[in-house]
Design a protein around this motif. Structure first.
Motif, mmCIF file in Angstrom:
data_model
loop_
_atom_site.group_PDB
_atom_site.id
_atom_site.type_symbol
_atom_site.label_atom_id
_atom_site.label_comp_id
_atom_site.label_asym_id
_atom_site.label_seq_id
_atom_site.Cartn_x
_atom_site.Cartn_y
_atom_site.Cartn_z
ATOM 1 N N THR A 42 0.815 -1.209 0.000
ATOM 2 C CA THR A 42 0.000 0.000 0.000
ATOM 3 C C THR A 42 0.858 1.272 0.000
ATOM 4 O OG1 THR A 42 -0.257 -0.150 2.405
ATOM 5 C CG2 THR A 42 -2.017 -1.091 1.045
ATOM 6 N N ASP A 43 2.165 1.110 -0.194
ATOM 7 C CA ASP A 43 3.026 2.269 -0.411
ATOM 8 C C ASP A 43 2.770 2.794 -1.828
ATOM 9 O OD1 ASP A 43 4.905 2.171 2.014
ATOM 10 O OD2 ASP A 43 5.067 0.135 1.220
ATOM 11 N N SER A 44 3.157 4.023 -2.091
ATOM 12 C CA SER A 44 2.975 4.586 -3.430
ATOM 13 C C SER A 44 4.088 4.113 -4.364
ATOM 14 C CB SER A 44 2.979 6.119 -3.369
ATOM 15 O OG SER A 44 4.292 6.590 -3.136
ATOM 16 N N HIS A 45 3.865 4.304 -5.646
ATOM 17 C CA HIS A 45 4.891 3.966 -6.630
ATOM 18 C C HIS A 45 6.139 4.834 -6.447
ATOM 19 C CE1 HIS A 45 2.147 6.953 -8.342
ATOM 20 N NE2 HIS A 45 3.133 7.380 -9.118
ATOM 21 N N PHE A 46 5.972 6.038 -5.885
ATOM 22 C CA PHE A 46 7.119 6.908 -5.608
ATOM 23 C C PHE A 46 8.009 6.301 -4.519
ATOM 24 C CE2 PHE A 46 3.731 9.974 -6.886
ATOM 25 C CZ PHE A 46 4.291 10.372 -8.092
ATOM 26 N N VAL A 47 7.372 5.753 -3.492
ATOM 27 C CA VAL A 47 8.120 5.111 -2.405
ATOM 28 C C VAL A 47 8.814 3.852 -2.932
ATOM 29 C CG1 VAL A 47 7.960 4.057 -0.113
ATOM 30 C CG2 VAL A 47 6.582 6.071 -0.650
ATOM 31 N N HIS A 48 8.139 3.114 -3.816
ATOM 32 C CA HIS A 48 8.774 1.936 -4.419
ATOM 33 C C HIS A 48 10.059 2.331 -5.147
ATOM 34 C CE1 HIS A 48 5.496 -0.546 -3.271
ATOM 35 N NE2 HIS A 48 4.739 -0.415 -4.347
ATOM 36 N N LYS A 49 10.013 3.427 -5.894
ATOM 37 C CA LYS A 49 11.215 3.870 -6.606
ATOM 38 C C LYS A 49 12.332 4.220 -5.624
ATOM 39 C CE LYS A 49 13.253 7.325 -9.654
ATOM 40 N NZ LYS A 49 14.522 7.216 -8.945
ATOM 41 N N ALA A 50 11.992 4.952 -4.575
ATOM 42 C CA ALA A 50 12.997 5.338 -3.582
ATOM 43 C C ALA A 50 13.621 4.108 -2.926
ATOM 44 C CB ALA A 50 12.367 6.250 -2.531
ATOM 45 N N TRP A 51 12.791 3.117 -2.604
ATOM 46 C CA TRP A 51 13.291 1.893 -1.980
ATOM 47 C C TRP A 51 14.165 1.120 -2.961
ATOM 48 C CZ3 TRP A 51 10.091 -3.021 -0.662
ATOM 49 C CH2 TRP A 51 10.731 -3.764 0.329
ATOM 50 N N HIS A 52 13.735 1.029 -4.215
ATOM 51 C CA HIS A 52 14.502 0.346 -5.256
ATOM 52 C C HIS A 52 15.874 1.007 -5.419
ATOM 53 C CE1 HIS A 52 15.592 -0.961 -9.352
ATOM 54 N NE2 HIS A 52 14.822 -2.013 -9.100
ATOM 55 N N ASP A 53 15.906 2.329 -5.362
ATOM 56 C CA ASP A 53 17.162 3.063 -5.517
ATOM 57 C C ASP A 53 18.058 2.952 -4.292
ATOM 58 O OD1 ASP A 53 16.203 3.868 -7.965
ATOM 59 O OD2 ASP A 53 15.777 5.936 -7.356
ATOM 60 N N ASP A 54 17.466 2.716 -3.111
ATOM 61 C CA ASP A 54 18.193 2.748 -1.842
ATOM 62 C C ASP A 54 18.702 1.392 -1.372
ATOM 63 O OD1 ASP A 54 18.973 4.440 0.496
ATOM 64 O OD2 ASP A 54 17.652 3.028 1.554
ATOM 65 N N SER A 55 18.013 0.321 -1.705
ATOM 66 C CA SER A 55 18.320 -1.012 -1.167
ATOM 67 C C SER A 55 18.992 -1.887 -2.221
ATOM 68 C CB SER A 55 17.017 -1.684 -0.702
ATOM 69 O OG SER A 55 17.207 -3.066 -0.467
ATOM 70 N N ALA A 56 20.131 -2.472 -1.878
ATOM 71 C CA ALA A 56 20.813 -3.371 -2.812
ATOM 72 C C ALA A 56 19.938 -4.588 -3.121
ATOM 73 C CB ALA A 56 22.149 -3.817 -2.232
ATOM 74 N N GLU A 57 19.240 -5.108 -2.117
ATOM 75 C CA GLU A 57 18.393 -6.289 -2.315
ATOM 76 C C GLU A 57 17.206 -5.963 -3.223
ATOM 77 O OE1 GLU A 57 17.901 -10.394 -1.624
ATOM 78 O OE2 GLU A 57 19.590 -9.081 -1.257
ATOM 79 N N VAL A 58 16.514 -4.879 -2.945
ATOM 80 C CA VAL A 58 15.351 -4.484 -3.737
ATOM 81 C C VAL A 58 15.800 -3.939 -5.093
ATOM 82 C CG1 VAL A 58 13.306 -2.994 -3.792
ATOM 83 C CG2 VAL A 58 14.003 -4.081 -1.659
#
Length: 187
Positions: free
Chosen positions: A73-89
């Motif tokens: 239920t996070d936004s697509h913007f948060v998904h991008k930030a997490w993708h950019d921040d986490s080596a695993e994601v």
């Protein structure tokens, strides 16, 4: 109420994938096998291990004609930030669907009451949009992409071979069973 053998409901959502935001609906799911991989939230603890494990198996799932849609239920913007921040994601190449309005999570009857978060659940949908497999776990129990892959192969085998069933721990190429009166009491 079980969602097995029910059709997915219409939805509209925005996903993050490969550096872009993509609009999705149920029409993008029909005609192929699909995994909806719900998780409680970005920037958490078990979730990145699961998404990374699934990312490690994505090419094999794609070779089987399966598309993956991770959903929180996070936004697509948060998904991008997490993708950019986490080596695993950051390994994720499948759709990371933002469901901040909860439509998709509620469509799959997977919203945690009063929390606004999805439960940790997996749904396998066949090319006709019918749910064939559901897995739901408690918060601290991570899922295995190896086991999911095995179940996808079993579901695809059964779809291609009506009248046969896959026994426990069935692996691709192993024997199946053909239910009938002559088999009763013989297993």
């Amino acid at each position: 109420m079980s969602l097995i053998n029910t059709e997915i409901l219409p939805f509209q959502a925005t996903a993050y994938r490969n550096g872009e935001f993509v609009e999705l609906s149920e029409k993008d799911v029909l005609g192929k096998w699909a995994i909806f991989f719900f998780y409680p939230g970005d920037f958490t603890f078990v979730c990145p291990t699961e998404l990374g494990d699934l990312a490690d198996h994505y090419a094999e799932l794609q070779a089987l004609g399966v598309e993956v849609f991770s959903v929180s239920t996070d936004s697509h913007f948060v998904h991008k930030a997490w993708h950019d921040d986490s080596a695993e994601v950051g390994k994720v190449q499948y759709f990371m669907v933002g469901d901040s309005n909860g439509q998709l999570t509620n469509n799959f009857d997977n919203m945690r009451p009063g929390l606004g978060q999805a439960d940790r659940a997996t749904f396998l949908v066949d090319p006709q949009g019918v749910i064939q497999y559901v897995e739901l776990t408690a918060e601290g129990i991570g899922r295995s992409a190896d086991e999911l892959l095995r179940k996808v192969k079993a579901a695809q085998y059964i779809a291609a071979h009506p009248g046969e069933v896959c026994p426990a721990k069935w692996e691709e190429g192993a024997e199946t069973l053909t239910p009938g009166i002559d088999l009763i009491g013989k297993i």
